[in-house]
Design a protein around this motif. Structure first.
Motif, PDB file in Angstrom:
ATOM      1  N   ALA A  38       0.836  -1.199   0.000  1.00 41.92           N
ATOM      2  CA  ALA A  38       0.000   0.000   0.000  1.00 41.92           C
ATOM      3  C   ALA A  38       0.872   1.250   0.000  1.00 41.92           C
ATOM      4  CB  ALA A  38      -0.906   0.002   1.235  1.00 41.92           C
ATOM      5  N   SER A  39       0.293   2.366  -0.446  1.00 38.32           N
ATOM      6  CA  SER A  39       1.001   3.643  -0.469  1.00 38.32           C
ATOM      7  C   SER A  39       0.545   4.521   0.693  1.00 38.32           C
ATOM      8  CB  SER A  39       0.728   4.377  -1.788  1.00 38.32           C
ATOM      9  OG  SER A  39       1.260   3.663  -2.877  1.00 38.32           O
ATOM     10  N   ILE A  40       1.509   5.118   1.379  1.00 47.70           N
ATOM     11  CA  ILE A  40       1.225   6.072   2.447  1.00 47.70           C
ATOM     12  C   ILE A  40       2.115   7.291   2.214  1.00 47.70           C
ATOM     13  CG2 ILE A  40       1.323   6.527   4.932  1.00 47.70           C
ATOM     14  CD1 ILE A  40       0.679   3.607   5.433  1.00 47.70           C
ATOM     15  N   ALA A  41       1.507   8.477   2.257  1.00 45.07           N
ATOM     16  CA  ALA A  41       2.288   9.705   2.147  1.00 45.07           C
ATOM     17  C   ALA A  41       2.926   9.996   3.494  1.00 45.07           C
ATOM     18  CB  ALA A  41       1.397  10.862   1.719  1.00 45.07           C
ATOM     19  N   CYS A  42       4.246  10.141   3.498  1.00 40.54           N
ATOM     20  CA  CYS A  42       5.009  10.342   4.730  1.00 40.54           C
ATOM     21  C   CYS A  42       5.702  11.707   4.648  1.00 40.54           C
ATOM     22  CB  CYS A  42       6.031   9.225   4.913  1.00 40.54           C
ATOM     23  SG  CYS A  42       5.306   7.565   4.948  1.00 40.54           S
ATOM     24  N   SER A  43       5.065  12.722   5.236  1.00 37.60           N
ATOM     25  CA  SER A  43       5.536  14.111   5.131  1.00 37.60           C
ATOM     26  C   SER A  43       5.780  14.519   3.682  1.00 37.60           C
ATOM     27  CB  SER A  43       6.785  14.349   5.983  1.00 37.60           C
ATOM     28  OG  SER A  43       6.413  14.530   7.336  1.00 37.60           O
ATOM     29  N   CYS A  46       5.200   9.807  -1.373  1.00 39.97           N
ATOM     30  CA  CYS A  46       4.403   8.583  -1.374  1.00 39.97           C
ATOM     31  C   CYS A  46       5.369   7.400  -1.265  1.00 39.97           C
ATOM     32  CB  CYS A  46       3.613   8.518  -2.681  1.00 39.97           C
ATOM     33  SG  CYS A  46       2.786   6.959  -2.970  1.00 39.97           S
ATOM     34  N   LEU A  47       5.253   6.633  -0.175  1.00 40.00           N
ATOM     35  CA  LEU A  47       6.158   5.506   0.069  1.00 40.00           C
ATOM     36  C   LEU A  47       5.361   4.211   0.169  1.00 40.00           C
ATOM     37  CD1 LEU A  47       8.493   7.210   2.703  1.00 40.00           C
ATOM     38  CD2 LEU A  47       8.895   6.935   0.250  1.00 40.00           C
ATOM     39  N   GLY A  94      -9.079  18.190   0.502  1.00 37.43           N
ATOM     40  CA  GLY A  94      -7.973  19.109   0.277  1.00 37.43           C
ATOM     41  C   GLY A  94      -7.888  19.416  -1.208  1.00 37.43           C
ATOM     42  N   HIS A  95      -6.757  19.076  -1.842  1.00 39.96           N
ATOM     43  CA  HIS A  95      -6.677  19.130  -3.293  1.00 39.96           C
ATOM     44  C   HIS A  95      -5.925  17.888  -3.754  1.00 39.96           C
ATOM     45  CE1 HIS A  95      -2.621  20.820  -2.521  1.00 39.96           C
ATOM     46  NE2 HIS A  95      -2.333  20.517  -3.773  1.00 39.96           N
ATOM     47  N   VAL A  96      -5.865  17.669  -5.054  1.00 43.32           N
ATOM     48  CA  VAL A  96      -5.228  16.455  -5.572  1.00 43.32           C
ATOM     49  C   VAL A  96      -3.722  16.529  -5.328  1.00 43.32           C
ATOM     50  CG1 VAL A  96      -4.782  15.067  -7.613  1.00 43.32           C
ATOM     51  CG2 VAL A  96      -7.018  16.137  -7.298  1.00 43.32           C
ATOM     52  N   VAL A  97      -3.216  15.562  -4.568  1.00 38.98           N
ATOM     53  CA  VAL A  97      -1.801  15.488  -4.214  1.00 38.98           C
ATOM     54  C   VAL A  97      -1.278  14.134  -4.684  1.00 38.98           C
ATOM     55  CG1 VAL A  97      -0.153  15.455  -2.292  1.00 38.98           C
ATOM     56  CG2 VAL A  97      -2.125  16.994  -2.222  1.00 38.98           C
ATOM     57  N   THR A  98      -0.136  14.142  -5.367  1.00 36.44           N
ATOM     58  CA  THR A  98       0.394  12.892  -5.924  1.00 36.44           C
ATOM     59  C   THR A  98       1.377  12.186  -4.997  1.00 36.44           C
ATOM     60  OG1 THR A  98       2.233  13.991  -7.041  1.00 36.44           O
ATOM     61  CG2 THR A  98       0.155  13.799  -8.270  1.00 36.44           C
ATOM     62  N   GLY A  99       1.992  12.940  -4.090  1.00 39.36           N
ATOM     63  CA  GLY A  99       3.039  12.343  -3.268  1.00 39.36           C
ATOM     64  C   GLY A  99       4.389  12.335  -3.960  1.00 39.36           C
ATOM     65  N   HIS A 100       4.528  13.106  -5.046  1.00 38.28           N
ATOM     66  CA  HIS A 100       5.793  13.228  -5.767  1.00 38.28           C
ATOM     67  C   HIS A 100       6.387  14.601  -5.460  1.00 38.28           C
ATOM     68  CE1 HIS A 100       3.861  10.283  -8.841  1.00 38.28           C
ATOM     69  NE2 HIS A 100       4.270   9.665  -7.751  1.00 38.28           N
TER      70      HIS A 100
END
Length: 199
Positions: A38-43, A46-47, A94-100
């Motif tokens: 699974a993907s989790i955004a960490c600060s 996306c990890l 919020g808004h669309v965030v990719t984690g990149h």
């Protein structure tokens, strides 16, 4: 895909370098329904989850990720903003965030204004065209609205709730912050570039 709305502040429990860097993060998430992979955004970044326990999960970061983010500054005890990936039907609050993460920028100033805090941050030349007043950006995984844009800086205001429930409560001037531009701004800029070439 993420919203930039932080749902937990985790804590780095261990960092192990063997090939890629394995990072174990303590969390209040219910890890029973977090799948490996699974993907989790960490600060911000996306990890991918590679291991988990009752109150923790582990991710791996490549050298590329470490070089393009502030993850190489993390140490045991560092607090981390966490957001799980959106599921179909989830509210986009919020808004669309990719984690990149696009860049690591610097907090130049912070100013308390009533119950809010004004953050002034560096703005690299190559991203100046993607940042606009009243537009969206993401800082350390947090979706925020831009208040002001200058030649080499921009500012945002964070309300007391955001400060209290994210790692922003420990911000210091000079701190390096993961920065992601709005994906819509990215595509508008690309469309404009293509249209200008075709004129």
């Amino acid at each position: 895909m993420f919203t930039g709305i932080i749902t937990d502040v985790g804590e780095i429990a261990s960092i192990e370098k063997s090939g890629d860097t394995k990072i174990k993060i303590k969390t209040a998430f219910d890890t029973s329904d977090i799948d490996i992979g699974a993907s989790i955004a960490c600060s911000g970044p996306c990890l991918t989850v590679v291991d988990k326990g009752e109150d923790w999960f582990a991710v791996e970061a490549s050298d590329e990720t470490l070089s393009c983010t502030n993850l190489n500054e993390w140490e045991v005890g560092t607090m981390v903003n966490l957001e799980r990936a959106l599921k179909l039907g989830d509210e986009l609050g919020g808004h669309v965030v990719t984690g990149h993460v696009d860049a690591v920028i610097v907090l130049k100033n912070l100013e308390e204004i009533n119950d809010s805090t004004k953050l002034t941050l560096s703005l690299p030349d190559e991203y100046a065209g993607f940042v606009a007043a009243k537009g969206s950006i993401t800082l350390n995984g947090i979706s925020l609205t831009v208040n002001e844009v200058g030649v080499d800086f921009f500012s945002v205001n964070i309300i007391s709730h955001t400060k209290a429930h994210t790692t922003f409560r420990t911000l210091k001037i000079g701190q390096r912050i993961n920065f992601e531009i709005d994906v819509l701004a990215r595509y508008v800029a690309r469309m404009t570039e293509v249209n200008n070439k075709n004129d």
